[in-house]
Scaffold this motif. Structure first.
Motif, PDB file in Angstrom:
ATOM      1  N   MET A   1      98.563  63.572  37.878  1.00 49.75           N
ATOM      2  CA  MET A   1      99.222  62.934  36.912  1.00 49.75           C
ATOM      3  C   MET A   1      97.977  61.910  37.103  1.00 49.75           C
ATOM      4  N   SER A   2      97.750  60.945  35.708  1.00 55.52           N
ATOM      5  CA  SER A   2      97.044  59.799  35.289  1.00 55.52           C
ATOM      6  C   SER A   2      98.117  58.919  35.870  1.00 55.52           C
ATOM      7  N   LYS A   3      97.172  57.739  36.679  1.00 53.62           N
ATOM      8  CA  LYS A   3      97.659  56.387  36.075  1.00 53.62           C
ATOM      9  C   LYS A   3      97.500  55.705  34.968  1.00 53.62           C
ATOM     10  N   TYR A   4      98.977  54.898  34.303  1.00 55.56           N
ATOM     11  CA  TYR A   4      98.887  54.017  33.196  1.00 55.56           C
ATOM     12  C   TYR A   4      98.709  52.539  33.466  1.00 55.56           C
TER      13      TYR A   4
ATOM     14  N   VAL B   1     107.324  46.836  44.195  1.00 52.69           N
ATOM     15  CA  VAL B   1     107.497  47.977  43.966  1.00 52.69           C
ATOM     16  C   VAL B   1     106.184  48.575  43.991  1.00 52.69           C
ATOM     17  N   LYS B   2     106.338  49.900  44.623  1.00 51.21           N
ATOM     18  CA  LYS B   2     104.995  50.063  45.502  1.00 51.21           C
ATOM     19  C   LYS B   2     103.919  51.387  44.173  1.00 51.21           C
ATOM     20  N   GLU B   3     104.814  51.381  43.300  1.00 48.75           N
ATOM     21  CA  GLU B   3     104.287  52.288  41.353  1.00 48.75           C
ATOM     22  C   GLU B   3     103.289  50.773  40.837  1.00 48.75           C
ATOM     23  N   CYS B   4     103.915  49.931  41.047  1.00 50.50           N
ATOM     24  CA  CYS B   4     102.876  48.357  40.556  1.00 50.50           C
ATOM     25  C   CYS B   4     101.968  47.879  40.820  1.00 50.50           C
ATOM     26  N   GLU B   5     100.876  48.958  40.490  1.00 48.83           N
ATOM     27  CA  GLU B   5      99.718  48.231  41.491  1.00 48.83           C
ATOM     28  C   GLU B   5      98.691  47.354  41.174  1.00 48.83           C
TER      29      GLU B   5
ATOM     30  N   THR C   1      98.378  41.747  32.245  1.00 48.63           N
ATOM     31  CA  THR C   1      97.243  43.171  32.460  1.00 48.63           C
ATOM     32  C   THR C   1      98.186  43.936  33.566  1.00 48.63           C
ATOM     33  N   GLU C   2      97.979  44.973  33.496  1.00 49.99           N
ATOM     34  CA  GLU C   2      98.991  46.173  34.577  1.00 49.99           C
ATOM     35  C   GLU C   2      98.835  47.524  34.934  1.00 49.99           C
ATOM     36  N   VAL C   3      98.683  47.601  36.086  1.00 46.46           N
ATOM     37  CA  VAL C   3      98.383  49.182  36.104  1.00 46.46           C
ATOM     38  C   VAL C   3      99.540  49.455  36.947  1.00 46.46           C
ATOM     39  N   TRP C   4     100.135  50.672  36.892  1.00 50.86           N
ATOM     40  CA  TRP C   4     101.503  51.767  37.355  1.00 50.86           C
ATOM     41  C   TRP C   4     100.051  53.607  37.262  1.00 50.86           C
ATOM     42  N   SER C   5     100.941  53.437  39.170  1.00 58.90           N
ATOM     43  CA  SER C   5     100.901  54.890  39.520  1.00 58.90           C
ATOM     44  C   SER C   5     101.289  55.968  38.068  1.00 58.90           C
ATOM     45  N   SER C   6     101.885  55.908  37.430  1.00 57.50           N
ATOM     46  CA  SER C   6     102.003  56.821  36.122  1.00 57.50           C
ATOM     47  C   SER C   6     102.927  56.477  34.924  1.00 57.50           C
ATOM     48  N   ALA C   7     103.076  56.627  33.713  1.00 57.91           N
ATOM     49  CA  ALA C   7     103.606  56.244  32.632  1.00 57.91           C
ATOM     50  C   ALA C   7     105.210  56.207  33.432  1.00 57.91           C
ATOM     51  N   GLU C   8     105.336  57.206  33.901  1.00 59.84           N
ATOM     52  CA  GLU C   8     106.711  56.909  34.048  1.00 59.84           C
ATOM     53  C   GLU C   8     107.347  56.429  35.666  1.00 59.84           C
ATOM     54  N   ALA C   9     106.383  55.937  35.889  1.00 59.89           N
ATOM     55  CA  ALA C   9     106.579  54.927  37.133  1.00 59.89           C
ATOM     56  C   ALA C   9     106.782  53.395  36.060  1.00 59.89           C
ATOM     57  N   HIS C  10     106.628  53.219  35.122  1.00 61.92           N
ATOM     58  CA  HIS C  10     106.712  52.106  34.443  1.00 61.92           C
ATOM     59  C   HIS C  10     107.898  51.894  33.112  1.00 61.92           C
TER      60      HIS C  10
ATOM     61  N   ALA D   1     110.374  53.428  33.792  1.00 68.21           N
ATOM     62  CA  ALA D   1     111.647  53.879  35.302  1.00 68.21           C
ATOM     63  C   ALA D   1     111.796  52.402  35.335  1.00 68.21           C
ATOM     64  N   SER D   2     110.613  51.199  35.401  1.00 74.70           N
ATOM     65  CA  SER D   2     110.867  50.507  36.047  1.00 74.70           C
ATOM     66  C   SER D   2     111.552  48.836  34.986  1.00 74.70           C
ATOM     67  N   LEU D   3     111.872  49.984  33.442  1.00 74.57           N
ATOM     68  CA  LEU D   3     111.855  49.070  32.689  1.00 74.57           C
ATOM     69  C   LEU D   3     113.806  49.102  32.683  1.00 74.57           C
ATOM     70  N   ASP D   4     114.007  49.737  33.515  1.00 72.40           N
ATOM     71  CA  ASP D   4     115.838  50.060  33.581  1.00 72.40           C
ATOM     72  C   ASP D   4     115.991  49.445  34.597  1.00 72.40           C
ATOM     73  N   ASN D   5     114.489  48.723  35.660  1.00 71.18           N
ATOM     74  CA  ASN D   5     115.810  48.040  36.498  1.00 71.18           C
ATOM     75  C   ASN D   5     116.607  46.660  36.423  1.00 71.18           C
ATOM     76  N   PRO D   6     117.643  46.605  37.441  1.00 74.10           N
ATOM     77  CA  PRO D   6     118.606  45.298  36.146  1.00 74.10           C
ATOM     78  C   PRO D   6     117.545  43.871  36.065  1.00 74.10           C
ATOM     79  N   ASP D   7     116.701  43.274  37.053  1.00 72.87           N
ATOM     80  CA  ASP D   7     115.842  42.821  37.493  1.00 72.87           C
ATOM     81  C   ASP D   7     115.127  42.648  36.083  1.00 72.87           C
ATOM     82  N   THR D   8     114.459  43.299  35.706  1.00 75.90           N
ATOM     83  CA  THR D   8     113.280  43.597  34.605  1.00 75.90           C
ATOM     84  C   THR D   8     113.902  43.845  33.771  1.00 75.90           C
ATOM     85  N   LYS D   9     115.092  43.701  33.115  1.00 73.50           N
ATOM     86  CA  LYS D   9     116.539  43.885  32.744  1.00 73.50           C
ATOM     87  C   LYS D   9     116.388  42.258  31.906  1.00 73.50           C
ATOM     88  N   ALA D  10     116.696  41.574  32.887  1.00 73.75           N
ATOM     89  CA  ALA D  10     117.516  40.196  32.968  1.00 73.75           C
ATOM     90  C   ALA D  10     116.193  39.167  32.822  1.00 73.75           C
ATOM     91  N   SER D  11     114.782  39.659  33.175  1.00 69.16           N
ATOM     92  CA  SER D  11     113.917  38.681  33.062  1.00 69.16           C
ATOM     93  C   SER D  11     113.578  39.275  31.340  1.00 69.16           C
TER      94      SER D  11
END
Length: 100
Positions: free
Chosen positions: A1-4, A34-38, A55-64, A66-76
């Motif tokens: 799996m590639s990083k995103y 968030v360990k997937e957010c590098e 500038t952002e790097v994630w462990s995978s596109a899927e992790a990125h 998924a982060s957008l579904d986090n309630p705190d992220t949605k609030a931001s």
């Protein structure tokens, strides 16, 4: 799996860059647990007074995604949206270097 990764340019509405930057800095602080957010770095442009770059790097596109579904992220996102005039995103595949 590639990083995103991505370089994301947020263009704030006139006079709103600092407020937008503060919201993104809060998101960066929250991403520390968030360990997937590098990498999540907020950058300002001297040449573009309304631009904020992320500038952002994630462990995978899927992790990125998924982060957008986090309630705190949605609030931001909800707080930031009224301040944003435009968004440009350049997805990349990080392959290495200092910090990775």
């Amino acid at each position: 799996m590639s990083k995103y990764g991505a370089y994301v340019k947020f263009t704030a509405k006139p006079g709103q860059r600092d407020t937008l930057s503060d919201i993104l800095l809060e998101a960066a602080a929250a991403a520390r647990t968030v360990k997937e957010c590098e990498v999540y770095i907020i950058n300002l442009s001297d040449a573009e007074p309304d631009a904020v770059w992320v500038t952002e790097v994630w462990s995978s596109a899927e992790a990125h995604k998924a982060s957008l579904d986090n309630p705190d992220t949605k609030a931001s996102i909800a707080r930031a949206m009224p301040l944003i005039a435009g968004v440009e995103s350049i997805p990349v595949v990080p392959v290495g270097g200092k910090g990775l």
